[in-house]
Design a protein around this motif. Structure first.
Motif, PDB file in Angstrom:
ATOM      1  N   GLU A 157       0.744  -1.508   0.037  1.00  0.00           N
ATOM      2  CA  GLU A 157       0.275   0.057  -0.031  1.00  0.00           C
ATOM      3  C   GLU A 157       0.647   1.257  -0.378  1.00  0.00           C
ATOM      4  O   GLU A 157       0.347   2.441  -0.391  1.00  0.00           O
ATOM      5  N   TYR A 158       2.318   1.234   0.500  1.00  0.00           N
ATOM      6  CA  TYR A 158       2.498   2.842   0.683  1.00  0.00           C
ATOM      7  C   TYR A 158       3.139   2.230  -0.637  1.00  0.00           C
ATOM      8  O   TYR A 158       3.484   3.663  -1.176  1.00  0.00           O
ATOM      9  N   ARG A 160       2.395   1.989  -3.894  1.00  0.00           N
ATOM     10  CA  ARG A 160       1.353   2.595  -4.458  1.00  0.00           C
ATOM     11  C   ARG A 160       0.951   3.518  -4.252  1.00  0.00           C
ATOM     12  O   ARG A 160       0.666   4.794  -4.725  1.00  0.00           O
ATOM     13  N   ASN A 161       0.663   3.656  -2.677  1.00  0.00           N
ATOM     14  CA  ASN A 161      -0.604   4.891  -2.662  1.00  0.00           C
ATOM     15  C   ASN A 161       0.458   6.452  -2.315  1.00  0.00           C
ATOM     16  O   ASN A 161       0.204   7.687  -2.553  1.00  0.00           O
ATOM     17  N   GLU A 162       1.556   5.984  -1.270  1.00  0.00           N
ATOM     18  CA  GLU A 162       2.732   6.672  -1.289  1.00  0.00           C
ATOM     19  C   GLU A 162       3.598   7.472  -1.566  1.00  0.00           C
ATOM     20  O   GLU A 162       3.662   9.111  -2.713  1.00  0.00           O
ATOM     21  N   ALA A 163       4.454   6.091  -2.230  1.00  0.00           N
ATOM     22  CA  ALA A 163       5.524   6.096  -2.745  1.00  0.00           C
ATOM     23  C   ALA A 163       5.581   6.572  -4.387  1.00  0.00           C
ATOM     24  O   ALA A 163       6.086   6.787  -5.375  1.00  0.00           O
ATOM     25  N   LYS A 164       3.992   6.579  -5.274  1.00  0.00           N
ATOM     26  CA  LYS A 164       3.283   6.327  -6.199  1.00  0.00           C
ATOM     27  C   LYS A 164       4.255   5.695  -7.101  1.00  0.00           C
ATOM     28  O   LYS A 164       4.216   5.890  -8.523  1.00  0.00           O
ATOM     29  N   CYS A 256      11.679   6.697  -6.670  1.00  0.00           N
ATOM     30  CA  CYS A 256      10.060   7.073  -5.388  1.00  0.00           C
ATOM     31  C   CYS A 256      10.676   7.411  -4.162  1.00  0.00           C
ATOM     32  O   CYS A 256       9.697   7.339  -3.417  1.00  0.00           O
ATOM     33  N   GLY A 257      11.361   7.189  -3.245  1.00  0.00           N
ATOM     34  CA  GLY A 257      11.418   6.977  -2.016  1.00  0.00           C
ATOM     35  C   GLY A 257      13.153   6.910  -1.248  1.00  0.00           C
ATOM     36  O   GLY A 257      13.307   6.764  -2.238  1.00  0.00           O
TER      37      GLY A 257
END
Length: 262
Positions: A157-158, A160-164, A256-257
């Motif tokens: 979820e991180y 997909r949703n936060e790091a895109k 992305c992170g």
């Protein structure tokens, strides 16, 4: 007549792939599965392979593609079963290298859900490192790829949703050099989404000029430039920015992170 050599250890590895990795109970089912990816394979052939009798490199590579395992391990017992992540970043490799789909990032499987591979290559915030590139024979050709040196477990979820980022196409790479300090420090790990290999916004990317090792840099599009130009920016204020045409750059993926000690 020369007696053909029996390699019982290789046969055991093939049996392990069938029964433990693919969870296929019968040699006949395994033969049917392999037959979907090339010339027909018989149950008898699988039985011979599992006893250690001769098996061609084409069939070995087919097993690896289906089971997503390392050919070097299956054929020669070198490295780990799940040893390859993606096609090589080697700037000296030809553009038309025959990479097999079974060795791309999206086909790599970690030990558990959410595992992201860290490959043996480093992004230069200064001078990058290609890392160890493993070359493996496949028929008359060869493929190359990076060894996986570690796994990082991150929530889907991180990603997909936060790091895109795409979980199936994201890798971890270590940063070396200080040209991106203080944002990215030497020893930091960054998430690189390989699916985002075009410049869609002004942000940080993993890039290569096609001749040197991969770099981590901030890219900023120059408005109204034709052909399109970008400013390559180092976050270290002691270093000078420079401008190049976008088509001269190879964008490997978007950053992305970051995984860092602070």
């Amino acid at each position: 007549m020369t007696k053909r050599k029996i390699d019982k250890a290789r046969g055991e590895r093939i049996r392990h792939v069938r029964s433990e990795i693919l969870k296929i109970g019968s040699q006949e089912q395994f033969a049917k599965l392999l037959s979907q990816y090339g010339t027909p394979v018989t149950r008898g052939a699988v039985g011979n392979w599992e006893t250690g009798k001769e098996v061609g490199i084409e069939n070995l590579s087919r097993i690896c593609k289906v089971a997503q395992v390392n050919l070097d391990w299956l054929a020669y017992n070198r490295g780990q079963p799940k040893g390859l992540a993606i096609a090589s970043f080697d700037p000296d490799s030809p553009d038309d290298d025959p990479f097999e789909a079974g060795y791309t990032r999206e086909h790599w499987q970690g030990s558990q859900e959410g595992a992201i591979p860290e490959i043996d290559g480093k992004l230069g915030a200064g001078q990058g490192q290609v890392g160890e590139v493993i070359n493996l024979p496949v028929g008359k050709n060869a493929i190359s790829g990076h060894a996986v040196k570690a796994e990082w477990i991150l929530p889907i979820e991180y990603l997909r949703n936060e790091a895109k980022a795409s979980p199936a196409k994201t890798i971890v790479m270590e940063v070396v050099g200080d040209s991106m300090s203080p944002t990215y420090q030497p020893g930091d790990r960054v998430l690189v989404d390989l699916s985002q290999d075009t410049m869609t916004s002004d942000t940080v990317y993993a890039i290569s000029d096609g001749e040197s090792e991969p770099q981590i840099k901030r890219l900023q599009r120059v408005p109204f430039s034709s052909p399109t130009e970008v400013i390559i920016i180092s976050d270290n204020e002691n270093l000078q920015d420079f401008t190049v045409e976008l088509n001269r750059l190879q964008i490997l993926g978007r950053i992305c992170g970051v995984i860092a000690r602070r």
